[in-house]
Structure formats: structure tokens, C-alpha cells
Design an enzyme around this catalytic site. Structure first.
Site, short mmCIF file in Angstrom:
data_model
loop_
_atom_site.label_atom_id
_atom_site.label_comp_id
_atom_site.label_asym_id
_atom_site.label_seq_id
_atom_site.Cartn_x
_atom_site.Cartn_y
_atom_site.Cartn_z
N ASP A 102 -13.27 -1.69 8.86
CA ASP A 102 -11.89 -2.15 8.64
C ASP A 102 -11.16 -1.12 7.78
O ASP A 102 -11.29 0.08 8.03
CB ASP A 102 -11.93 -3.55 7.99
CG ASP A 102 -10.59 -4.25 7.99
OD1 ASP A 102 -10.11 -4.64 9.06
OD2 ASP A 102 -10.03 -4.41 6.88
N TYR A 147 0.06 -10.65 11.53
CA TYR A 147 -0.40 -10.88 10.16
C TYR A 147 -0.18 -9.68 9.24
O TYR A 147 0.18 -9.84 8.06
CB TYR A 147 -1.89 -11.30 10.15
CG TYR A 147 -2.89 -10.17 10.23
CD1 TYR A 147 -3.42 -9.61 9.08
CD2 TYR A 147 -3.30 -9.65 11.46
CE1 TYR A 147 -4.34 -8.58 9.14
CE2 TYR A 147 -4.20 -8.62 11.53
CZ TYR A 147 -4.72 -8.08 10.37
OH TYR A 147 -5.62 -7.04 10.44
N TYR A 230 -2.51 -3.51 2.54
CA TYR A 230 -1.32 -3.92 3.28
C TYR A 230 0.00 -3.36 2.79
O TYR A 230 0.93 -3.19 3.57
CB TYR A 230 -1.26 -5.45 3.33
CG TYR A 230 -2.46 -6.04 4.03
CD1 TYR A 230 -2.60 -5.93 5.41
CD2 TYR A 230 -3.48 -6.66 3.33
CE1 TYR A 230 -3.71 -6.43 6.07
CE2 TYR A 230 -4.60 -7.16 3.97
CZ TYR A 230 -4.71 -7.05 5.33
OH TYR A 230 -5.82 -7.52 5.97
N HIS A 290 -14.70 -8.42 15.43
CA HIS A 290 -14.26 -7.60 14.31
C HIS A 290 -15.30 -7.54 13.18
O HIS A 290 -15.26 -6.63 12.36
CB HIS A 290 -12.94 -8.15 13.76
CG HIS A 290 -12.26 -7.24 12.79
ND1 HIS A 290 -11.86 -5.96 13.11
CD2 HIS A 290 -11.91 -7.42 11.49
CE1 HIS A 290 -11.31 -5.39 12.05
NE2 HIS A 290 -11.32 -6.25 11.06
#
Length: 314
Positions: A102, A147, A230, A290
Site C-alpha cells: 500500500d 475514499y 492522504y 488488497h
């Protein structure tokens, strides 16, 4: 699992939590994503140590048992590179295999470009090599309720998560992100509303696993985790034509929602990614999602150990 040793290494004045198993000069350093943590690599650490490697996984600053940065809202991907090199230096490690999942793939690639002499090889799961300054994914094509776009808004995820306890938040994210489709909320929804509270946990993610994750995020909260990855900008390179020449492997699950990002599957399957990593091996797993390293640990461990043994020089 009980043999894993837990220590702390000081990096930039912050104490970072380090989990370690195995000994010797051959080192594998595992870097987590979100909502993951050092514990996400439990299966791979055991396998690597059994194969004769020193397996290390740590919590990035602001995650799990590691200390929070003084100003989490100013944290960036540059800090993650500092964390990796700092942990290696603090543990007396001159060179290691880097394994990232990730957003943990980001610092793997950045360290491999900026500090190639420290990297024996590169393995990433779920994320191909995407270097700063190179537009691969046209984010403007993603729906506004996606998201990532929602969580980029300061305060929005905090309000969404704040309606639930930490255990429920972690459970919801795991349940959502193991799906094969993108997580997109409508105008009258938040991301947590997409989760089905009655759905059972997948067999590879137990109530005990959820308890461990919850306790670690209860300790750290989500403040830094929402900033990085993010709400931060990428690492700034001074290298005009960055390439990773170390041997590499990308493991992608065919059911990983990341493949639904605009342009992502073509970028990988066309092997355009090899423009940045010419020595890259690409593995697709038909059933992988994932969280493939937790979902299918035996298959991932076999790929991992085969790669490590092939490219170890000791």
C-alpha cells in the site's frame, strides 16, 4: 509470534517501535500501509526468519506504538524516507531488502532511488512503482465520492470515524478494502456508511487480529495516518531521470481494487512500469485482494523467500 522481539529506535527525536525476528547479515525490512501496522507482516516475518533472514517491521512515526510527530499536520512522505534510513542506521544495517505494501511501497521506491547503495532488492504488494513527478494515475477521473478524495478533506474522515469506536473503524476499512471494487460514497453518505456491520470477517482476518489492530490504533489514533498518506505531497526528487536498478518484484492480486484506478491495470500489464524498474518481475495472483499478504500468506511467503534467495549475495 511470541518470539518476535520489540524495541524502539530513535529517529529525528522520535521513538519508533520496531518488531524483529531472526538474526544474521541478510536483512528484510517490511513497511506497512493503512490501516495496517507492523503486525500486518506477522506471517512474512516468521517465514523470512525461518529461511535465515533478519526480519524487521516497524511502525511509521505516528502509527501504532511509535511516537507522534510534534505537528502531525506537517508530516510528509519525506519523513517516511527518514524513518526507513533512521531505523536501518539505528539497528546497524547497511543494506536490506525492502518490502512495502500500500502506501508503504512509496518509501520503498523513494529509498531505492535516493539511497540505492542501501537496497538489496525491492518487493511491493498492491502498488507498482510510481515516482514523484510522473503522472500515471489521472486522479481527476475518479468519482468525487472516492475514499481517497474524501479523506483528503481536512476533518471529514475524522468526523466520519468519530461516530464509531476504533475497533469498528478498522473492521469497516478491512471489510471495504478487501472488495474488488472502488469504495465510492454518494453525496448523502460517508465512507464508513458503505460497510455492512452484519457481514462476517473474512476467514484470514480473525477477531484476535482485529483486537491487535484496534489496540495499536487506539494508542496512536488516526491523526498522522490521515495526513500521511492522504494529505501530504510526495517526495521531491532532484534526480531528473530516476530509475530503480535493484532487482524488484510486484505482487498484485487480481481482485485488488487498486487495479480499478484509472490507467493502473494498463500501466502494469503493458509493463510500462518497467521504464522505472527495468529489473522488475510482475506476479498476478488470481484470488488475491488488497491484503494479499494476510489473505494468502503461504503463497506470498513462497514468492518472497524465492526472490530473497535468488538475489541474496551472502
Amino acid at each position: 509470534m511470541e518470539q518476535i522481539q520489540h524495541t524502539y529506535v530513535e529517529v529525528s527525536g522520535l521513538k519508533l517501535h520496531v518488531a524483529e525476528l531472526g538474526t544474521g547479515p541478510k536483512v528484510v525490512l517490511f513497511l506497512h500501509g493503512f490501516p495496517e501496522i507492523w503486525y500486518s507482516w506477522r506471517h512474512q516475518m516468521v517465514a523470512a526468519a525461518a529461511a535465515g533472514y533478519r526480519a524487521i517491521a516497524f511502525d511509521f512515526r505516528g502509527y501504532g506504538l511509535s511516537q507522534q510527530p510534534p505537528e502531525p499536520e506537517k508530516a510528509s512522505f519525506d519523513d517516511l524516507v527518514v524513518d526507513v534510513i533512521g531505523v536501518m542506521d539505528g539497528l546497524g544495517i547497511s543494506k536490506a531488502f525492502l518490502v512495502g505494501k500500500d502506501f508503504g511501497a512509496g518509501p520503498v521506491f523513494h529509498v531505492a532511488v535516493l539511497h540505492p547503495e542501501r537496497v538489496s532488492g525491492v518487493i511491493t504488494l498492491g502498488i507498482p512503482c510510481i515516482l514523484p513527478g510522473f503522472s500515471v494515475i489521472p486522479m481527476h477521473l475518479l468519482p468525487k465520492g472516492f475514499y481517497v478524495l474524501r479523506w483528503q478533506e481536512p476533518g471529514r474522515a475524522e468526523a466520519d470515524f468519530g461516530r464509531f469506536d476504533v475497533k469498528t473503524v478498522i473492521r469497516n476499512i478491512y471489510m471495504l478494502f478487501c472488495r474488488s471494487e472502488l469504495q465510492v460514497a454518494s453525496d448523502d453518505q460517508e465512507i464508513m456508511d458503505l460497510a455492512d456491520p452484519s457481514a462476517p470477517l473474512p476467514p484470514w482476518f480473525t477477531e484476535e487480529d482485529l483486537k491487535v489492530y484496534s489496540s495499536l490504533y487506539e494508542n496512536s489514533g488516526f491523526r498522522t495516518a490521515l495526513q500521511v498518506p492522504y494529505r501530504t505531497s510526495g517526495v521531491n526528487f532532484v534526480i531528473t531521470d530516476p530509475k530503480i536498478t535493484a532487482p524488484g518484484m510486484l505482487i498484485m492480486g487480481e481482485k485488488d481494487y487498486v487495479l480499478k484506478f484509472p490507467g493502473m491495470e494498463e500501466y502494469i500489464r503493458s509493463e510500462k512500469v518497467k521504464e522505472f524498474m527495468p529489473n522488475l518481475e510482475i506476479i498476478f495472483h488470481e484470488e488475491g485482494n488488497h491484503f494479499v499478504q494476510e489473505q494468502l500468506p503461504e503463497e506470498v511467503n513462497q514468492l518472497l523467500i524465492t526472490f530473497l534467495n535468488k538475489h541474496s549475495t551472502w
